[in-house]
Design a protein around this motif. Structure first.
Motif, short mmCIF file in Angstrom:
data_model
loop_
_atom_site.label_atom_id
_atom_site.label_comp_id
_atom_site.label_asym_id
_atom_site.label_seq_id
_atom_site.Cartn_x
_atom_site.Cartn_y
_atom_site.Cartn_z
N PRO A 274 0.82 -1.22 0.00
CA PRO A 274 0.00 0.00 0.00
C PRO A 274 0.85 1.26 0.00
N PHE A 275 0.32 2.30 -0.63
CA PHE A 275 1.05 3.56 -0.78
C PHE A 275 0.01 4.66 -0.98
N PRO A 276 -0.55 5.22 0.10
CA PRO A 276 -1.70 6.13 0.00
C PRO A 276 -1.48 7.35 -0.86
N THR A 342 -1.94 15.11 5.14
CA THR A 342 -2.08 15.45 6.56
C THR A 342 -3.03 14.50 7.30
N ALA A 343 -3.81 13.71 6.56
CA ALA A 343 -4.74 12.77 7.18
C ALA A 343 -5.19 11.77 6.11
N TYR A 344 -5.88 10.71 6.56
CA TYR A 344 -6.47 9.73 5.65
C TYR A 344 -7.99 9.76 5.80
N GLN A 360 -6.12 -2.42 5.18
CA GLN A 360 -6.82 -1.18 5.49
C GLN A 360 -6.12 0.02 4.90
N LEU A 361 -4.79 0.04 4.99
CA LEU A 361 -4.02 1.17 4.46
C LEU A 361 -4.22 1.29 2.95
#
Length: 422
Positions: A274-276, A342-344, A360-361
């Motif tokens: 994963p890599f948001p 700054t957030a997910y 989840q990520l």
């Protein structure tokens, strides 16, 4: 810098740890690697020469520095000999090199097992250097420590026990094991070169620490690839966080005086997982080409994305960073806009810490914030006040987000491209 410092990658690796370790090694007596193997790739530029180090600690490029491969590393002896010979050819092997007697050996079987696994449906994008299978053999207690192997010899009990276990593993995995004759030839190819370097590294490090010498403990890979705290199963096979510095060297945790995190001004990753904040556009192409985002070890194009302050805040807490070095700030030159996460957004909620699982990520969507100001000529600055407004704002935003001072800003590949804010 005095005492013992630990250098930790704060992201997925490739943060510039080699350069920062080399810079800090200017004041060090000892530099030690404490985990990983030649799956790492640290690039250090000295003068006009670029050195790609995979196993040898970056401090080896400094005169009068003792470079140590600690017990937590795994040693591919053939690769280590090649690296030593390469440094000697460049007249760059400046200090003493010590290999921990109790560091485990990467056998040819391990590389074959790793390659076979990466061809299957459960591949995770390893470097195929045999690192994971070696740590698995170590934990299964049938592998060999390099000192025992050298003392026992190719026909001794240490070799025999290791080969029995490895041959069983290869048979179970359907992998053809190297012949005993091939293993003898492999052993003979490195024994005489490495034997003089093998020593009780933990005792050497303890003596140095107790003798008020300055030590730098160099991590490989990054915190988000830690076997326990990373994006499992898309991780490496060792403890890349600060706790691994103690177990991987034999130094007590109380010997550690500071923990320096290394983070790029954006994020890169090699392999799956994963890599948001990942990008796949013209900005990604800019970061890859200007930042030369190709793996030092594999040559693969790295995945890239915006700086993720959520994960950086988490790794700062897990490691106990006392300061941060922010690297590759110059790579942001030429971009019309620079953003940070700054957030997910996840499951209808806004979150400011990473979820515990990789699955989840993978579903998390980044909340992005633009950094005001230009990054033009960031690579020309010699002091923080000379950095363009965008670069200064980025540094201050990072400090605000993770509550850790950014003491070093790296704005180029050379030693001189380093701004010390202390």
């Amino acid at each position: 810098m005095t005492g013992t410092s630990v250098i930790i990658g704060a992201q997925y690796g490739d943060e510039g740890k080699g350069k920062i370790t080399d810079v800090l090694a200017a004041d060090a007596d000892v530099v030690a690697r404490f985990q990983g193997g030649n799956n790492a790739g640290h690039t250090v530029v000295v003068g006009n020469t670029e050195h790609s180090l995979h196993l040898v600690p970056s401090g080896i490029l400094r005169e009068d520095v003792t470079a140590v491969l600690g017990n937590g590393t795994v040693i591919d002896p053939v690769a280590l000999v090649e690296e030593i010979e390469g440094l000697q050819a460049d007249d760059a092997l400046s200090g003493e090199l010590v290999v921990a007697d109790n560091a485990h050996v990467v056998f040819p079987h391990h590389r074959e097992l790793d390659a076979a696994h990466e061809e299957g449906e459960d591949a995770i994008g390893t470097t195929k250097r045999g690192i994971g299978p070696t740590y698995a053999s170590k934990m299964s207690r049938f592998n060999a420590r390099i000192g025992d192997l050298v003392r026992s010899g190719p026909d001794g009990g240490t070799m025999e026990r290791a080969l029995r276990g490895l041959e069983r593993r290869c048979k179970a995995e359907g992998v053809e094991a190297p012949s005993r004759d091939e293993i003898r030839e492999w052993f003979d190819s490195w024994r005489d070169t490495l034997a003089p370097h093998i020593d009780n590294a933990s005792a050497r490090l303890l003596d140095a620490a107790e003798g008020d010498q300055t030590l730098v403990l160099e991590g490989a890979q990054g915190s988000l690839l830690d076997i326990d705290h990373g994006t499992y199963p898309f991780v490496t096979s060792s403890s890349t966080t600060a706790g691994g510095a103690a177990t991987g060297t034999g130094l007590p945790p109380t010997a550690i005086d500071e923990v320096v995190g290394i983070a790029k001004a954006y994020v890169s990753r090699v392999g799956d997982g994963p890599f948001p904040t990942e990008l796949d556009d013209e900005v990604a192409d800019h970061l890859v080409e200007v930042g030369n985002e190709y793996g030092t070890t594999t040559g693969r194009r790295r995945r890239v994305g915006w700086l993720d302050l959520v994960s950086l805040r988490w790794t700062a807490r897990v490691n106990g960073f006392t300061s941060l070095a922010l690297t590759n700030v110059d790579v942001l030159e030429g971009l019309d806009e620079v953003k940070v996460c700054t957030a997910y957004e996840l499951d209808g909620e806004r979150r400011t810490r990473p979820p515990p699982s990789a699955s989840q990520l993978a579903e998390a969507q980044p909340v992005l914030e633009a950094i005001e100001g230009t990054f033009a000529d960031a690579g020309e600055a010699d002091a923080f006040r000379e950095l363009p407004p965008g670069a200064q704002n980025l540094v201050e935003r990072v400090e605000e987000a993770i509550d850790v001072p950014v003491d070093i800003v790296s704005n180029g590949p050379h030693r001189r491209d380093t701004i010390d804010r202390t």
